[in-house]
Scaffold this motif. Structure first.
Motif, PDB file in Angstrom:
ATOM      1  N   LEU A  69      12.683   8.344  19.234  1.00 26.59           N
ATOM      2  CA  LEU A  69      12.389   9.516  20.069  1.00 26.59           C
ATOM      3  C   LEU A  69      11.132  10.252  19.611  1.00 26.59           C
ATOM      4  CD1 LEU A  69      16.021  10.917  20.406  1.00 26.59           C
ATOM      5  CD2 LEU A  69      14.740   9.515  22.050  1.00 26.59           C
ATOM      6  N   GLY A  70      10.504   9.758  18.549  1.00 28.51           N
ATOM      7  CA  GLY A  70       9.302  10.409  18.048  1.00 28.51           C
ATOM      8  C   GLY A  70       9.567  11.515  17.044  1.00 28.51           C
ATOM      9  N   ASN A  71      10.808  11.636  16.580  1.00 29.20           N
ATOM     10  CA  ASN A  71      11.143  12.636  15.565  1.00 29.20           C
ATOM     11  C   ASN A  71      10.729  12.129  14.188  1.00 29.20           C
ATOM     12  OD1 ASN A  71      12.567  14.450  17.370  1.00 29.20           O
ATOM     13  ND2 ASN A  71      14.160  12.886  17.425  1.00 29.20           N
ATOM     14  N   VAL A  72      10.236  13.024  13.365  1.00 33.20           N
ATOM     15  CA  VAL A  72       9.852  12.671  12.004  1.00 33.20           C
ATOM     16  C   VAL A  72      11.124  12.558  11.164  1.00 33.20           C
ATOM     17  CG1 VAL A  72       8.519  13.338   9.983  1.00 33.20           C
ATOM     18  CG2 VAL A  72       7.685  13.942  12.263  1.00 33.20           C
ATOM     19  N   ILE A  73      11.377  11.356  10.656  1.00 36.76           N
ATOM     20  CA  ILE A  73      12.587  11.136   9.859  1.00 36.76           C
ATOM     21  C   ILE A  73      12.265  10.804   8.408  1.00 36.76           C
ATOM     22  CG2 ILE A  73      14.016  10.473  11.820  1.00 36.76           C
ATOM     23  CD1 ILE A  73      13.596   7.521  10.866  1.00 36.76           C
ATOM     24  N   GLY A  74      10.973  10.618   8.123  1.00 44.89           N
ATOM     25  CA  GLY A  74      10.588  10.286   6.755  1.00 44.89           C
ATOM     26  C   GLY A  74       9.086  10.268   6.583  1.00 44.89           C
ATOM     27  N   ILE A  75       8.703  10.033   5.356  1.00 44.31           N
ATOM     28  CA  ILE A  75       7.295   9.846   4.979  1.00 44.31           C
ATOM     29  C   ILE A  75       7.270   8.628   4.065  1.00 44.31           C
ATOM     30  CG2 ILE A  75       5.403  10.739   3.566  1.00 44.31           C
ATOM     31  CD1 ILE A  75       5.429  12.409   5.896  1.00 44.31           C
ATOM     32  N   LEU A  76       6.316   7.757   4.282  1.00 46.07           N
ATOM     33  CA  LEU A  76       6.099   6.655   3.351  1.00 46.07           C
ATOM     34  C   LEU A  76       4.803   6.975   2.614  1.00 46.07           C
ATOM     35  CD1 LEU A  76       7.206   3.885   2.390  1.00 46.07           C
ATOM     36  CD2 LEU A  76       5.495   2.851   3.901  1.00 46.07           C
ATOM     37  N   SER A  77       4.928   7.269   1.326  1.00 48.95           N
ATOM     38  CA  SER A  77       3.774   7.666   0.514  1.00 48.95           C
ATOM     39  C   SER A  77       3.423   6.561  -0.478  1.00 48.95           C
ATOM     40  CB  SER A  77       4.091   8.950  -0.246  1.00 48.95           C
ATOM     41  OG  SER A  77       5.076   8.695  -1.237  1.00 48.95           O
ATOM     42  N   GLU A  78       2.280   6.728  -1.142  1.00 51.21           N
ATOM     43  CA  GLU A  78       1.915   5.800  -2.214  1.00 51.21           C
ATOM     44  C   GLU A  78       3.024   5.753  -3.262  1.00 51.21           C
ATOM     45  OE1 GLU A  78      -2.900   6.352  -2.557  1.00 51.21           O
ATOM     46  OE2 GLU A  78      -1.600   7.947  -3.297  1.00 51.21           O
ATOM     47  N   HIS A  79       3.560   6.911  -3.569  1.00 53.94           N
ATOM     48  CA  HIS A  79       4.639   7.010  -4.545  1.00 53.94           C
ATOM     49  C   HIS A  79       5.825   6.149  -4.115  1.00 53.94           C
ATOM     50  CE1 HIS A  79       8.138   8.980  -6.500  1.00 53.94           C
ATOM     51  NE2 HIS A  79       7.313   9.038  -7.515  1.00 53.94           N
ATOM     52  N   ASP A  80       6.187   6.248  -2.841  1.00 58.18           N
ATOM     53  CA  ASP A  80       7.303   5.452  -2.320  1.00 58.18           C
ATOM     54  C   ASP A  80       6.989   3.963  -2.380  1.00 58.18           C
ATOM     55  OD1 ASP A  80       8.806   7.767  -1.569  1.00 58.18           O
ATOM     56  OD2 ASP A  80       7.583   7.924   0.245  1.00 58.18           O
ATOM     57  N   CYS A  81       5.738   3.614  -2.111  1.00 66.53           N
ATOM     58  CA  CYS A  81       5.341   2.200  -2.104  1.00 66.53           C
ATOM     59  C   CYS A  81       5.425   1.579  -3.491  1.00 66.53           C
ATOM     60  CB  CYS A  81       3.942   2.046  -1.529  1.00 66.53           C
ATOM     61  SG  CYS A  81       3.847   2.453   0.237  1.00 66.53           S
ATOM     62  N   LEU A  82       5.259   2.381  -4.523  1.00 62.32           N
ATOM     63  CA  LEU A  82       5.407   1.859  -5.884  1.00 62.32           C
ATOM     64  C   LEU A  82       6.836   1.383  -6.143  1.00 62.32           C
ATOM     65  CD1 LEU A  82       3.314   4.471  -7.880  1.00 62.32           C
ATOM     66  CD2 LEU A  82       2.605   2.200  -7.086  1.00 62.32           C
ATOM     67  N   LYS A  83       7.782   1.948  -5.410  1.00 70.34           N
ATOM     68  CA  LYS A  83       9.180   1.525  -5.530  1.00 70.34           C
ATOM     69  C   LYS A  83       9.351   0.063  -5.116  1.00 70.34           C
ATOM     70  CE  LYS A  83      10.783   6.103  -4.143  1.00 70.34           C
ATOM     71  NZ  LYS A  83      11.436   6.833  -3.039  1.00 70.34           N
ATOM     72  N   VAL A  84       8.457  -0.406  -4.233  1.00 71.88           N
ATOM     73  CA  VAL A  84       8.524  -1.798  -3.769  1.00 71.88           C
ATOM     74  C   VAL A  84       8.318  -2.743  -4.950  1.00 71.88           C
ATOM     75  CG1 VAL A  84       7.474  -3.524  -2.254  1.00 71.88           C
ATOM     76  CG2 VAL A  84       7.780  -1.178  -1.441  1.00 71.88           C
ATOM     77  N   ALA A  85       7.353  -2.434  -5.806  1.00 71.26           N
ATOM     78  CA  ALA A  85       7.087  -3.279  -6.976  1.00 71.26           C
ATOM     79  C   ALA A  85       8.265  -3.262  -7.939  1.00 71.26           C
ATOM     80  CB  ALA A  85       5.814  -2.809  -7.674  1.00 71.26           C
ATOM     81  N   ILE A  86       8.832  -2.074  -8.166  1.00 68.83           N
ATOM     82  CA  ILE A  86       9.987  -1.956  -9.072  1.00 68.83           C
ATOM     83  C   ILE A  86      11.168  -2.741  -8.504  1.00 68.83           C
ATOM     84  CG2 ILE A  86      11.627  -0.346 -10.125  1.00 68.83           C
ATOM     85  CD1 ILE A  86       8.696  -0.133 -11.183  1.00 68.83           C
ATOM     86  N   HIS A  87      11.398  -2.583  -7.209  1.00 72.06           N
ATOM     87  CA  HIS A  87      12.483  -3.289  -6.535  1.00 72.06           C
ATOM     88  C   HIS A  87      12.298  -4.806  -6.683  1.00 72.06           C
ATOM     89  CE1 HIS A  87      15.537  -4.281  -3.625  1.00 72.06           C
ATOM     90  NE2 HIS A  87      14.674  -4.715  -2.747  1.00 72.06           N
ATOM     91  N   ALA A  88      11.066  -5.264  -6.486  1.00 67.24           N
ATOM     92  CA  ALA A  88      10.778  -6.696  -6.578  1.00 67.24           C
ATOM     93  C   ALA A  88      11.018  -7.221  -7.995  1.00 67.24           C
ATOM     94  CB  ALA A  88       9.341  -6.975  -6.151  1.00 67.24           C
ATOM     95  N   SER A  89      10.696  -6.413  -8.995  1.00 63.84           N
ATOM     96  CA  SER A  89      10.884  -6.880 -10.370  1.00 63.84           C
ATOM     97  C   SER A  89      12.369  -7.055 -10.715  1.00 63.84           C
ATOM     98  CB  SER A  89      10.217  -5.928 -11.359  1.00 63.84           C
ATOM     99  OG  SER A  89      10.934  -4.723 -11.457  1.00 63.84           O
ATOM    100  N   TYR A  90      13.221  -6.235 -10.108  1.00 64.38           N
ATOM    101  CA  TYR A  90      14.664  -6.341 -10.360  1.00 64.38           C
ATOM    102  C   TYR A  90      15.343  -7.383  -9.484  1.00 64.38           C
ATOM    103  CZ  TYR A  90      14.620  -2.170 -13.282  1.00 64.38           C
ATOM    104  OH  TYR A  90      14.383  -1.264 -14.283  1.00 64.38           O
ATOM    105  N   HIS A  91      14.893  -7.485  -8.242  1.00 65.87           N
ATOM    106  CA  HIS A  91      15.592  -8.325  -7.268  1.00 65.87           C
ATOM    107  C   HIS A  91      14.850  -9.607  -6.904  1.00 65.87           C
ATOM    108  CE1 HIS A  91      18.516  -5.120  -6.732  1.00 65.87           C
ATOM    109  NE2 HIS A  91      17.506  -4.276  -6.619  1.00 65.87           N
ATOM    110  N   GLY A  92      13.625  -9.764  -7.384  1.00 66.13           N
ATOM    111  CA  GLY A  92      12.863 -10.975  -7.110  1.00 66.13           C
ATOM    112  C   GLY A  92      12.394 -11.093  -5.677  1.00 66.13           C
ATOM    113  N   VAL A  93      12.466 -10.024  -4.922  1.00 70.91           N
ATOM    114  CA  VAL A  93      12.064 -10.054  -3.512  1.00 70.91           C
ATOM    115  C   VAL A  93      11.057  -8.925  -3.273  1.00 70.91           C
ATOM    116  CG1 VAL A  93      12.851  -9.835  -1.127  1.00 70.91           C
ATOM    117  CG2 VAL A  93      14.318 -10.936  -2.822  1.00 70.91           C
ATOM    118  N   MET A  94       9.895  -9.292  -2.759  1.00 71.99           N
ATOM    119  CA  MET A  94       8.874  -8.303  -2.452  1.00 71.99           C
ATOM    120  C   MET A  94       8.995  -7.961  -0.978  1.00 71.99           C
ATOM    121  SD  MET A  94       6.299  -6.574  -3.771  1.00 71.99           S
ATOM    122  CE  MET A  94       5.291  -7.336  -5.008  1.00 71.99           C
ATOM    123  N   GLY A  95       9.455  -6.768  -0.693  1.00 71.36           N
ATOM    124  CA  GLY A  95       9.533  -6.353   0.699  1.00 71.36           C
ATOM    125  C   GLY A  95      10.823  -5.633   1.009  1.00 71.36           C
ATOM    126  N   GLY A  96      11.075  -5.549   2.306  1.00 73.57           N
ATOM    127  CA  GLY A  96      12.202  -4.798   2.820  1.00 73.57           C
ATOM    128  C   GLY A  96      11.726  -3.961   3.990  1.00 73.57           C
TER     129      GLY A  96
END
Length: 136
Positions: free
Chosen positions: A45-72
């Motif tokens: 509907l065009g409502n703001v439900i979140g922000i994806l920041s550089e800080h949030d994107c760093l979580k992708v690398a941490i997640h990948a190191s634990y789970h072996g999967v880059m992405g989501g």
């Protein structure tokens, strides 16, 4: 003078936005490609439900190191329930918000719909515009 300048006067209106079901690696590519440090996430509907920041994107690398999967999905990494500001908020009040919170940008809403984005840099441009007009 700053109290008479509003967010509407300096907000960016051409925006990069993401959907929560978008692949986070695609979103990271778009941020990096455009040199942006973050972007709003909108529901259908065009409502703001979140922000994806550089800080949030760093979580992708941490997640990948634990789970072996880059992405989501963007929804898995975005910051939820972001603070938004109204178009009529004064730049002075916005500057105070930036001092009180760690945020680098705020989504700007009007009638609960995203209409822009305002950053710390935009506040600096507003301050500079006052200086320019007083030197003219």
């Amino acid at each position: 003078m700053l109290h008479s300048i509003t967010v509407r006067d300096f907000m960016a209106e051409s925006l990069l936005t993401f959907r929560p079901d978008m692949d986070v690696m695609t979103a990271i590519h778009q941020l990096a490609d455009r040199g942006y440090s973050g972007a709003p996430v909108l529901d259908n509907l065009g409502n703001v439900i979140g922000i994806l920041s550089e800080h949030d994107c760093l979580k992708v690398a941490i997640h990948a190191s634990y789970h072996g999967v880059m992405g989501g999905k963007v929804a898995d990494f975005m910051s939820k329930n972001p603070v938004t500001v109204d178009t009529d908020l004064s730049i002075l009040d916005l500057a105070k918000m930036f001092l009180d919170k760690p945020y680098r940008r705020y989504p700007v809403v009007e009638d609960n719909r995203l209409v822009g984005l305002i950053s710390r840099t935009d506040v600096l441009r507003a301050i500079d515009s006052i200086n320019d007009s007083s030197n003219a």
